[in-house]
Write a protein that holds these residues in place. Structure first.
Motif, PDB file in Angstrom:
ATOM      1  N   ALA A 118     -20.214   1.304 -34.559  1.00 53.20           N
ATOM      2  CA  ALA A 118     -19.879   0.759 -33.227  1.00 53.20           C
ATOM      3  C   ALA A 118     -20.769   0.157 -32.573  1.00 53.20           C
ATOM      4  O   ALA A 118     -20.765  -1.026 -32.000  1.00 53.20           O
ATOM      5  CB  ALA A 118     -18.798   1.591 -32.533  1.00 53.20           C
TER       6      ALA A 118
ATOM      7  N   SER B 128      -4.702   7.421 -34.088  1.00 54.86           N
ATOM      8  CA  SER B 128      -4.954   7.472 -32.583  1.00 54.86           C
ATOM      9  C   SER B 128      -6.144   8.214 -32.270  1.00 54.86           C
ATOM     10  O   SER B 128      -6.819   9.052 -33.105  1.00 54.86           O
ATOM     11  CB  SER B 128      -3.843   8.206 -32.150  1.00 54.86           C
ATOM     12  OG  SER B 128      -2.526   7.626 -32.265  1.00 54.86           O
TER      13      SER B 128
ATOM     14  N   ILE C 248      -9.749   2.868 -34.726  1.00 57.96           N
ATOM     15  CA  ILE C 248      -9.539   1.989 -33.980  1.00 57.96           C
ATOM     16  C   ILE C 248      -8.890   0.881 -34.709  1.00 57.96           C
ATOM     17  O   ILE C 248      -9.203   0.452 -35.949  1.00 57.96           O
ATOM     18  CB  ILE C 248     -11.055   1.245 -33.360  1.00 57.96           C
ATOM     19  CG1 ILE C 248     -11.795   2.279 -32.552  1.00 57.96           C
ATOM     20  CG2 ILE C 248     -10.689   0.011 -32.568  1.00 57.96           C
ATOM     21  CD1 ILE C 248     -12.998   1.771 -31.828  1.00 57.96           C
ATOM     22  N   GLY C 249      -7.575   0.407 -34.261  1.00 62.82           N
ATOM     23  CA  GLY C 249      -6.975  -0.694 -34.923  1.00 62.82           C
ATOM     24  C   GLY C 249      -5.734  -0.055 -35.668  1.00 62.82           C
ATOM     25  O   GLY C 249      -5.745   1.179 -36.061  1.00 62.82           O
TER      26      GLY C 249
ATOM     27  N   LYS D 158     -19.432   5.996 -34.851  1.00 65.11           N
ATOM     28  CA  LYS D 158     -20.044   5.626 -33.487  1.00 65.11           C
ATOM     29  C   LYS D 158     -21.435   4.888 -33.913  1.00 65.11           C
ATOM     30  O   LYS D 158     -21.712   3.854 -33.155  1.00 65.11           O
ATOM     31  CB  LYS D 158     -20.556   6.907 -33.114  1.00 65.11           C
ATOM     32  CG  LYS D 158     -19.452   7.789 -32.486  1.00 65.11           C
ATOM     33  CD  LYS D 158     -19.884   9.034 -31.688  1.00 65.11           C
ATOM     34  CE  LYS D 158     -18.580   9.960 -31.387  1.00 65.11           C
ATOM     35  NZ  LYS D 158     -18.806  11.236 -30.680  1.00 65.11           N
TER      36      LYS D 158
ATOM     37  N   LYS E  23      -9.714   9.877 -31.653  1.00 54.22           N
ATOM     38  CA  LYS E  23     -10.893   9.537 -32.519  1.00 54.22           C
ATOM     39  C   LYS E  23     -10.615   9.376 -33.925  1.00 54.22           C
ATOM     40  O   LYS E  23     -11.451   9.429 -34.857  1.00 54.22           O
ATOM     41  CB  LYS E  23     -11.717  10.803 -32.010  1.00 54.22           C
ATOM     42  CG  LYS E  23     -12.343  10.769 -31.032  1.00 54.22           C
ATOM     43  CD  LYS E  23     -13.969  11.279 -30.962  1.00 54.22           C
ATOM     44  CE  LYS E  23     -14.685  11.189 -29.440  1.00 54.22           C
ATOM     45  NZ  LYS E  23     -13.579  11.538 -28.448  1.00 54.22           N
TER      46      LYS E  23
ATOM     47  N   SER F 241     -12.553  -2.395 -37.369  1.00 55.58           N
ATOM     48  CA  SER F 241     -11.454  -1.858 -37.456  1.00 55.58           C
ATOM     49  C   SER F 241     -11.828  -0.478 -38.221  1.00 55.58           C
ATOM     50  O   SER F 241     -12.542  -0.505 -39.224  1.00 55.58           O
ATOM     51  CB  SER F 241     -10.572  -2.648 -38.519  1.00 55.58           C
ATOM     52  OG  SER F 241      -9.398  -1.835 -39.282  1.00 55.58           O
TER      53      SER F 241
END
Ligand code: ADP
Length: 487
Positions: free
Chosen positions: A242, A455, A460-461, A239, A457, A253
């Protein structure tokens, strides 16, 4: 002291920037989780070292990019050869630094490190086929162009293995790299940097900045000259990263944690189910893919539990350098205390701990006994949080629908494992499970051609095969008209 000797090799404790060793005034202490042995004072990077490494990678980018898949492939294969020549050193180094099994490193992990590099080099050379589409006489040609400097931030549980899942495709795609290894396990990355030098990589193509996440890591992911951020680690850190990457709209990624279900149906082969269940203790539970929530059909729970217990009691905990050891220590006192904290809180809330639940007093140090919590209270911390230690939960279900509902009842979605004798059930149930990877009657089988990621949490990717190139490269479509040509 700027280097230490391990397994007959000299490991530099400084950063690797633009093909040179660079020291920082600040250092941090690195100790072995096996027995607390002091390993060395490691240079601790901050903004200045990150700036220098990113500048070096940026300067090296045009040349590396222009080399093309074949030119890069030759160097990457040389690097993989050198990894293979140094399997013994790399294995001993990694075991000493992170406490995972020497025998696994020698036979499985380090050969896979070489394969990670070869696979993506070959994929760039042979498998990116540049598809063509015709649109009213116009031709679309797709290409994967290098995108720039990739920042790679890696965790401590499988340091070089996880780093090369990222480094392999990033370099093969034509990006240059700045790697920030985890502060608890910096050694294999440093030795790997020397191998890139020996392989003849141009200076600046691959750089390593060591240090803490809050300093070196934070400076790297927020740097404006970074084209991609690849991160493997925990959800809270993801987090923070990000947010930092969002400031520059840098694509990320993320491969994050899990609380994966291992679903054992009534018709399962119980020997196989028990074998797979006990494998979830591998690496002392410090594996993001571990199926830490065992869900068993109520009709076989007793028979399964008996077999599981038999197997679990045979798991030999000890020095990871010994050939007959199955699981070693936790990585660090901070992490050990965290794992113990989860178990202690569960105990104080009345959880039924039917195996382990305590530090291994015989071994002392960072060794925690393989633990099983039976029927934890639904929604309780022990069954929802990623513990990342040798701590499994077991719950029962009475129907396929309930099994799927319980399996999906998590904020994570990295992996799921199903054990059943029925193909029809396997297909029906796996279609309803939410996870990036699902194993049926097996565990931990990973093909680099296949997509990998989480998938919900858990990430990402996706990476692997073309999905890696879709991330590290800039995917471009060029449309050629049938008109306007003079030849
Ligand atoms: P864990 O909690 O399992 O140690 P983390 O997700 O905190 O996992 O760490 C994984 C990697 O992320 C490490 O290399 C760590 O140094 C790095 N890291 C931690 N915080 C940050 C941050 N704010 N920015 C960039 N990297 C970070």
């Amino acid at each position: 002291m700027t280097s230490i000797e391990i397994a007959g090799a000299r490991i530099d404790t400084r950063h690797y920037i633009k093909g040179q060793r660079v020291a920082s005034a600040e250092t941090f202490k690195n100790t072995s989780p096996i027995d607390g042995t002091f390993l060395g004072d490691i240079s601790s990077g901050d903004q200045a070292e990150v700036d220098a490494a990113v500048a070096a990678a940026k300067a090296a980018f045009p040349g590396w990019s222009k080399l093309g898949p074949k030119g890069r492939g030759e160097l990457l294969h040389k690097l993989a050869d050198l990894v293979e020549d140094n399997i013994e050193t790399l294995s001993q180094l990694e075991t000493l630094d992170n406490g995972s099994l020497l025998r696994s490193h020698r036979r499985g992990v380090m050969p896979r490190v070489a394969m990670n590099i070869r696979f993506f080099a070959d994929y760039a050379m042979n498998e990116l086929h540049h598809p063509n589409f015709e649109t009213r006489g116009h031709t679309n040609v797709v290409s994967w162009d290098p995108s720039g400097v990739t920042a790679i931030i890696t965790p401590w549980n499988a340091p070089l293995m996880l780093a090369t899942w990222r480094i392999g495709p990033a370099l093969a795609a034509g990006d240059t790299v700045v790697l920030k290894p985890a502060e608890w396990t910096p050694l294999s990355a440093s030795f790997f940097a020397d191998l890139t030098k020996q392989a003849g990589f141009p200076d600046g193509v691959f750089n390593v900045v060591q240090g803490f996440g809050s300093k070196a890591g934070a400076a790297l992911v927020s740097h404006k000259d970074i084209a991609r951020v690849a991160f493997t680690g925990s959800v809270p850190t993801a987090k923070v990263i990000a947010k930092a990457a969002a400031e520059n709209l840098t694509p990320v990624s993320f491969e994050l944690g899990g609380k994966s279900p291992l679903v054992i149906f009534e018709d399962a082969d119980l020997e196989l189910a028990a074998t797979i269940a006990v494998e979830q203790y591998d690496n002392a539970g410090q594996v993001c893919l571990s199926g830490t929530r065992i869900l068993v059909h109520e009709n076989i729970v007793e028979a399964f539990s008996e077999k599981f217990r038999e197997r679990a009691l045979q798991v030999k905990q000890g020095d990871p350098r010994d050939e007959d050891t199955d699981i070693g220590p936790q990585i660090h006192q901070v992490h050990f205390d965290r794992v113990k904290g989860f178990v202690d809180r569960a105990k104080s809330e009345g959880a039924n701990i039917v195996l382990g639940g305590t530090p291994n007093d015989e071994l002392g140090g960072l060794y925690f006994n393989p633990t099983l919590v039976l029927n934890p209270a639904p929604g309780s911390e022990i069954v929802t949080a990623e513990i990342f230690g040798p701590v499994l939960c077991m719950q029962t279900f009475s129907s396929d629908e309930e099994a799927v509902q319980m399996a999906n009842d998590t904020e994570f979605g990295l992996a799921a494992t199903v054990v059943t004798g029925s193909r029809e059930k396997a297909e029906r149930v796996t279609a309803d499970l939410v996870a990036g990877t699902i194993w049926v009657n097996c565990f931990f089988v990973r093909d680099l051609r296949a997509p990998f990621g989480g998938s919900k949490k858990s990430g990402i990717g996706r990476e692997g095969g073309v999905w890696s190139f879709d991330f590290y490269a800039d995917v471009k479509n060029t449309v050629f008209s049938p008109n306007g040509w003079k030849e």
